[in-house]
Structures are given as structure tokens and as C-alpha cells.
Design an enzyme around this catalytic site. Structure first.
Site, PDB file in Angstrom:
ATOM      1  N   GLY A 283       0.827  -1.225  -0.056  1.00 35.89           N
ATOM      2  CA  GLY A 283      -0.009   0.051   0.069  1.00 35.89           C
ATOM      3  C   GLY A 283       0.972   1.290  -0.041  1.00 35.89           C
ATOM      4  O   GLY A 283       1.556   1.495   1.173  1.00 35.89           O
ATOM      5  N   ALA A 284       0.880   1.858  -1.216  1.00 34.80           N
ATOM      6  CA  ALA A 284       1.978   3.213  -1.059  1.00 34.80           C
ATOM      7  C   ALA A 284       1.060   4.307  -1.162  1.00 34.80           C
ATOM      8  O   ALA A 284       1.527   5.352  -1.610  1.00 34.80           O
ATOM      9  CB  ALA A 284       2.636   2.818  -2.563  1.00 34.80           C
ATOM     10  N   GLY A 285      -0.043   4.148  -0.413  1.00 34.96           N
ATOM     11  CA  GLY A 285      -0.927   5.517  -0.309  1.00 34.96           C
ATOM     12  C   GLY A 285      -0.241   6.476   0.668  1.00 34.96           C
ATOM     13  O   GLY A 285       1.052   6.310   1.103  1.00 34.96           O
TER      14      GLY A 285
ATOM     15  N   GLY B 204       1.410   4.480   3.952  1.00 31.77           N
ATOM     16  CA  GLY B 204       2.465   3.356   3.410  1.00 31.77           C
ATOM     17  C   GLY B 204       3.580   4.302   3.003  1.00 31.77           C
ATOM     18  O   GLY B 204       4.793   3.768   3.373  1.00 31.77           O
TER      19      GLY B 204
ATOM     20  N   ASP C 195       2.093  -1.717  -4.597  1.00 37.07           N
ATOM     21  CA  ASP C 195       0.715  -1.248  -4.677  1.00 37.07           C
ATOM     22  C   ASP C 195       0.126  -1.662  -5.729  1.00 37.07           C
ATOM     23  O   ASP C 195       0.759  -2.010  -7.007  1.00 37.07           O
ATOM     24  CB  ASP C 195       0.872   0.438  -4.610  1.00 37.07           C
ATOM     25  CG  ASP C 195      -0.746   0.904  -4.139  1.00 37.07           C
ATOM     26  OD1 ASP C 195      -0.663   1.475  -3.035  1.00 37.07           O
ATOM     27  OD2 ASP C 195      -1.593   0.807  -4.844  1.00 37.07           O
TER      28      ASP C 195
ATOM     29  N   SER D 256      -3.681  -1.490   8.402  1.00 40.19           N
ATOM     30  CA  SER D 256      -5.178  -1.375   7.699  1.00 40.19           C
ATOM     31  C   SER D 256      -6.119  -1.448   8.824  1.00 40.19           C
ATOM     32  O   SER D 256      -6.074  -2.321   9.751  1.00 40.19           O
ATOM     33  CB  SER D 256      -5.303  -2.375   6.989  1.00 40.19           C
ATOM     34  OG  SER D 256      -4.142  -2.488   5.853  1.00 40.19           O
ATOM     35  N   ASN D 257      -7.146  -0.769   8.583  1.00 37.33           N
ATOM     36  CA  ASN D 257      -8.465  -0.605   9.525  1.00 37.33           C
ATOM     37  C   ASN D 257      -9.504  -1.451   9.238  1.00 37.33           C
ATOM     38  O   ASN D 257      -9.580  -1.717   7.672  1.00 37.33           O
ATOM     39  CB  ASN D 257      -8.855   0.725   9.761  1.00 37.33           C
ATOM     40  CG  ASN D 257      -7.985   1.290  10.821  1.00 37.33           C
ATOM     41  OD1 ASN D 257      -7.802   0.760  12.115  1.00 37.33           O
ATOM     42  ND2 ASN D 257      -7.628   2.504  10.677  1.00 37.33           N
TER      43      ASN D 257
ATOM     44  N   ARG E 162      -1.061  10.563  20.156  1.00 37.06           N
ATOM     45  CA  ARG E 162      -2.471  11.408  20.233  1.00 37.06           C
ATOM     46  C   ARG E 162      -2.660  11.972  21.547  1.00 37.06           C
ATOM     47  O   ARG E 162      -2.542  13.148  21.746  1.00 37.06           O
ATOM     48  CB  ARG E 162      -3.895  10.980  19.716  1.00 37.06           C
ATOM     49  CG  ARG E 162      -3.444  10.748  18.236  1.00 37.06           C
ATOM     50  CD  ARG E 162      -4.575   9.970  17.493  1.00 37.06           C
ATOM     51  NE  ARG E 162      -4.318  10.151  15.886  1.00 37.06           N
ATOM     52  CZ  ARG E 162      -4.811   9.200  15.038  1.00 37.06           C
ATOM     53  NH1 ARG E 162      -5.741   8.543  15.454  1.00 37.06           N
ATOM     54  NH2 ARG E 162      -4.596   9.317  13.767  1.00 37.06           N
TER      55      ARG E 162
ATOM     56  N   HIS F 181      -8.372  -0.484  18.799  1.00 38.25           N
ATOM     57  CA  HIS F 181      -8.031   0.689  18.338  1.00 38.25           C
ATOM     58  C   HIS F 181      -9.403   1.184  17.704  1.00 38.25           C
ATOM     59  O   HIS F 181      -9.907   0.791  16.690  1.00 38.25           O
ATOM     60  CB  HIS F 181      -7.260   0.375  16.916  1.00 38.25           C
ATOM     61  CG  HIS F 181      -6.928   1.657  16.255  1.00 38.25           C
ATOM     62  ND1 HIS F 181      -6.407   2.814  16.924  1.00 38.25           N
ATOM     63  CD2 HIS F 181      -6.908   2.080  14.917  1.00 38.25           C
ATOM     64  CE1 HIS F 181      -6.005   3.720  16.245  1.00 38.25           C
ATOM     65  NE2 HIS F 181      -6.202   3.328  14.846  1.00 38.25           N
TER      66      HIS F 181
HETATM   67  N1  APR Z   1      -2.830  -4.516  -2.932  1.00 35.11           N
HETATM   68  C1  APR Z   1      -1.870  -3.500  -2.769  1.00 35.11           C
HETATM   69  N2  APR Z   1      -2.330  -2.236  -2.596  1.00 35.11           N
HETATM   70  C2  APR Z   1      -3.455  -2.003  -2.416  1.00 35.11           C
HETATM   71  C3  APR Z   1      -4.509  -2.982  -2.404  1.00 35.11           C
HETATM   72  C4  APR Z   1      -4.066  -4.241  -2.832  1.00 35.11           C
HETATM   73  N3  APR Z   1      -4.847  -5.334  -2.909  1.00 35.11           N
HETATM   74  N4  APR Z   1      -5.780  -2.598  -2.333  1.00 35.11           N
HETATM   75  C5  APR Z   1      -5.720  -1.211  -1.968  1.00 35.11           C
HETATM   76  N5  APR Z   1      -4.346  -0.944  -1.986  1.00 35.11           N
HETATM   77  C6  APR Z   1      -3.456   0.455  -2.083  1.00 35.11           C
HETATM   78  C7  APR Z   1      -4.212   1.339  -2.895  1.00 35.11           C
HETATM   79  O1  APR Z   1      -4.175   1.558  -4.046  1.00 35.11           O
HETATM   80  C8  APR Z   1      -3.559   2.650  -2.126  1.00 35.11           C
HETATM   81  O2  APR Z   1      -2.847   3.520  -2.508  1.00 35.11           O
HETATM   82  O3  APR Z   1      -3.607   0.880  -0.687  1.00 35.11           O
HETATM   83  C9  APR Z   1      -3.490   2.292  -0.714  1.00 35.11           C
HETATM   84  C10 APR Z   1      -4.017   2.767   0.469  1.00 35.11           C
HETATM   85  O4  APR Z   1      -3.719   4.171   0.334  1.00 35.11           O
HETATM   86  P1  APR Z   1      -4.697   5.389   0.887  1.00 35.11           P
HETATM   87  O5  APR Z   1      -6.088   5.003   0.146  1.00 35.11           O
HETATM   88  O6  APR Z   1      -3.723   6.370   0.624  1.00 35.11           O
HETATM   89  O7  APR Z   1      -4.942   5.069   2.476  1.00 35.11           O
HETATM   90  P2  APR Z   1      -4.249   5.310   3.815  1.00 35.11           P
HETATM   91  O8  APR Z   1      -4.474   6.628   4.018  1.00 35.11           O
HETATM   92  O9  APR Z   1      -2.689   5.330   3.313  1.00 35.11           O
HETATM   93  O10 APR Z   1      -4.672   4.449   4.850  1.00 35.11           O
HETATM   94  C11 APR Z   1      -4.296   2.904   4.756  1.00 35.11           C
HETATM   95  O11 APR Z   1      -4.208   2.580   6.800  1.00 35.11           O
HETATM   96  O12 APR Z   1      -4.759   3.888   8.642  1.00 35.11           O
HETATM   97  C12 APR Z   1      -5.215   3.080   7.842  1.00 35.11           C
HETATM   98  O13 APR Z   1      -7.680   3.115   7.821  1.00 35.11           O
HETATM   99  C13 APR Z   1      -6.514   3.293   7.014  1.00 35.11           C
HETATM  100  O14 APR Z   1      -6.964   1.007   6.224  1.00 35.11           O
HETATM  101  C14 APR Z   1      -6.282   2.323   5.992  1.00 35.11           C
HETATM  102  C15 APR Z   1      -4.874   2.121   5.917  1.00 35.11           C
END
Ligand code: APR
Length: 311
Positions: free
Chosen positions: A8-10, A13, A33, A119-120, A151, A175
Site C-alpha cells: 500500500g503506497a498511499g 504506506g 501497490d 489497515s483498519n 495522540r 483501536h
Molecule cells: N494490494 C496492494 N495495494 C492495495 C490493494 C491491494 N490489494 N488495495 C488497495 N491498495 C492500495 C491502494 O491502491 C492505495 O494506494 O492501498 C493504498 C491505500 O492508501 P490510501 O488510500 O492513501 O489510504 P491510507 O490513508 O494510506 O490508509 C491505509 O491505513 O490507517 C489505515 O484506515 C487506514 O485502512 C487504511 C490504511
């Protein structure tokens, strides 16, 4: 030197990868990702920061699990983030499928890595990852407590006008809104916090901490990333350096506080094998009651996962 994969490179990540790179303690970080080019871009951006901020850790972005081969630690942030008005539990079905498939794909290329789940809904995603992985409980755990504590410490630092560095605290439980802050175990440079702040103010801080994630969702329209990313990086550092640091983490209980077979936030000792020990605090009656209430909430969400029959 070690290899860490962040799935997950969001927002979260990419922050984990960036903070970890700055620690300069790893040989390699792989950012994976489903949006492959996105991960490549994020990794390249942090790699281009290396000569400015002075680190040598290599970063690669990918959508191919082959590139994650022989990872020592895997941090999972993949999933959909919480939107305003959405509870963490609403996320369960989608994110459980994502986390489970990520764990299986990772294990095709790395024999027995340590998994840190972000992940949540966190407690249940950690349960899902553990169930699917078949790994021992010391190797699969979740990041929540460091963030929740951070926090709480930030709010206290503001209220007391002191440095957050001097505040030590521990929280337990799930959490989310049922987390169990423990003012009795909160100190400011060794001074019990109860000697420094009025009860009503402390109660308000505890209440704000419980909804600390939601406060940020309201402000930004999505969930937080800087503090969560830094918290996960701190856990990775404790493992890589075999530090035996004590952090509240989401771990599988096996009888502590009269609870077993569920994942819940408890203080643990983190070292090179992951969780070395769960530290069982001597909770009083009302604290134990709150912890059990939190456990009941987590168990109810675990049942949702069990019904999905994915394991
Ligand atoms: N495989 C790889 N990456 C994936 C997959 C998958 N099957 N499904 C989704 N992703 C990637 C998305 O493409 C996205 O880039 O996971 C990333 C999630 O990033 P964001 O949408 O920016 O979410 P983020 O704010 O990073 O939160 C991620 O952490 O704190 C928790 O509740 C939050 O569950 C969430 C997680």
C-alpha cells in the site's frame, strides 16, 4: 542489513517508507501497490531525497510480489481509508479481503517474515492476517497503540505546555472508540499526570484521544498518515535493532486479563523476533471492565470476519 516491504503506497504506506528511509537502518525498502506506477513514483521520490537527507537505504516501487522476495518485515497498509461518517468497522469486508490476499501473496516469496498490520479496522485485520498466515503469534501484530498514545501525549503536552518527549503513557484495548487510556500509568518526566492536571481536564483529553482518529478524518476528509506512518516505522526500528522496546501493540492474547483468542492492544516488548513478551499490567476493577468491554467489541467484529469464511 534488512529488507522491509510496505504494501500500500498511499498516504500511510508512503510515509512509513519515507520515515524508515530517513532512519537509514535498512538495506532495502520495497513499496508495493496495486497501482504499480504509483508505488514506483513514491519510491523514486523518496530515493531522490536520499542525497539531500543523507541516507543509503534503496527504495523500489512495484506491483509484482516477486520483488518482495525474502523480506524480513512486511508492513501492510493496503486497503481503503475511512471516509467521513464511516466507522472503522464499516471497512471490514473490503479490507479483510485485501489484507488476506496480500498476506498470501507475500508468503509465496518470503518464508516467515514479521507482519505489522496498519489497515483498519486494525484489530480484526491483524486477526485476519494471523489466521491466513498460519505464522506464530509473535510474528503478526498491529500498529495502533503507539499512535493512540502519541495522540494522547500530544493533547497532554498542549494542555500542560510541556514537551511531548517528557510524557510517558500506555493505552490498552481496541483501536477505536473503546480504547482504554490509563491515566494511572501516565507520567510527565516521572511525575504522575494526576498531580499536574485537574481530573475534568484529563477526562476531556481522554475523551478526545478516543475519537482522535475521527477528529482528523473530519478535518482532512480522510484518515491521518504522518503519525501513523512514524509509529509503524518506530516498531520496525525496534525489531531491526533488537531493542526490546515496550510499546502498546495489537497482539493475540492467550489468557492475559482473562482474555484469549483475540487481538487487542496491550504493552509488548519488541525485538528481533517480533513480540518477545506481553506485559500484563495489574489493572484495577474499573480498568479491567473497560478492557473487557473493548474486547467484546473486537470479538463482535472478529465474528464478521469469521462469517466471511476466508481462512
Ligand atoms: N494490494 C496492494 N495495494 C492495495 C490493494 C491491494 N490489494 N488495495 C488497495 N491498495 C492500495 C491502494 O491502491 C492505495 O494506494 O492501498 C493504498 C491505500 O492508501 P490510501 O488510500 O492513501 O489510504 P491510507 O490513508 O494510506 O490508509 C491505509 O491505513 O490507517 C489505515 O484506515 C487506514 O485502512 C487504511 C490504511
Amino acid at each position: 542489513m534488512s529488507k522491509v516491504t510496505v504494501v500500500g503506497a498511499g498516504n500511510v504506506g508512503a510515509t512509513v517508507a519515507n520515515v524508515l528511509a530517513h532512519k537509514d537502518i535498512l538495506r532495502e525498502i520495497v513499496l508495493l501497490d496495486i497501482k504499480g506506477d504509483f508505488a514506483k513514483g513514491k519510491a523514486l521520490d523518496t530515493w531522490q531525497q536520499a542525497s539531500v537527507d543523507y541516507y543509503s537505504t534503496r527504495l523500489t516501487g512495484t506491483d509484482d510480489y516477486k520483488d518482495t522476495a525474502n523480506s524480513d518485515i512486511v508492513v501492510i497498509t493496503a486497503g481503503i481509508p475511512r471516509k467521513p461518517g464511516m466507522s472503522r468497522d464499516d471497512l471490514i469486508s473490503t479490507n479483510a479481503k485485501i489484507v488476506s490476499s496480500v498476506v498470501s501473496s507475500i508468503l509465496e516469496h518470503s518464508a516467515d517474515p514479521i507482519f505489522i498490520i496498519i489497515s483498519n479496522p486494525l484489530d480484526v485485520m491483524t486477526y485476519a492476517a494471523h489466521t491466513v498466515s498460519g505464522l506464530p503469534t509473535n510474528k503478526v501484530f498491529g500498529m495502533a497503540g503507539i499512535l493512540d498514545t502519541a495522540r494522547y501525549r500530544a493533547f497532554l503536552a498542549t494542555a500542560l505546555s510541556v514537551s511531548p518527549k517528557d510524557i510517558q503513557a500506555v493505552l490498552m484495548g481496541g483501536h477505536g472508540d473503546t480504547m482504554v487510556p490509563l491515566p494511572r500509568y501516565t507520567t510527565v518526566a516521572g511525575i504522575p499526570v494526576t498531580e499536574l492536571i485537574e481530573k475534568s481536564k484529563l477526562n476531556a483529553i481522554v475523551a478526545r484521544t478516543k475519537s482522535g482518529g475521527g477528529e482528523l478524518v473530519k478535518l482532512m476528509g480522510t484518515s491521518a498518515w504522518y503519525a501513523p506512518g512514524a509509529a509503524a516505522a518506530q516498531m520496525v526500528e525496534a525489531i531491526i535493532k533488537d531493542e526490546n522496546r515496550i510499546f502498546p501493540c495489537c497482539a493475540r492474547l492467550s489468557g492475559q486479563h482473562g482474555l484469549k483468542n483475540l487481538f487487542l492492544g496491550v504493552p509488548v516488548k519488541l525485538g528481533k523476533d517480533g513480540i518477545r513478551e506481553i506485559i500484563e499490567l495489574k489493572l484495577n476493577k474499573s480498568e479491567t471492565k473497560l478492557l473487557h468491554k473493548s474486547a467484546d467489541h473486537v470479538k463482535a467484529v472478529m465474528k464478521v470476519f469469521d462469517k466471511m469464511k476466508m481462512s
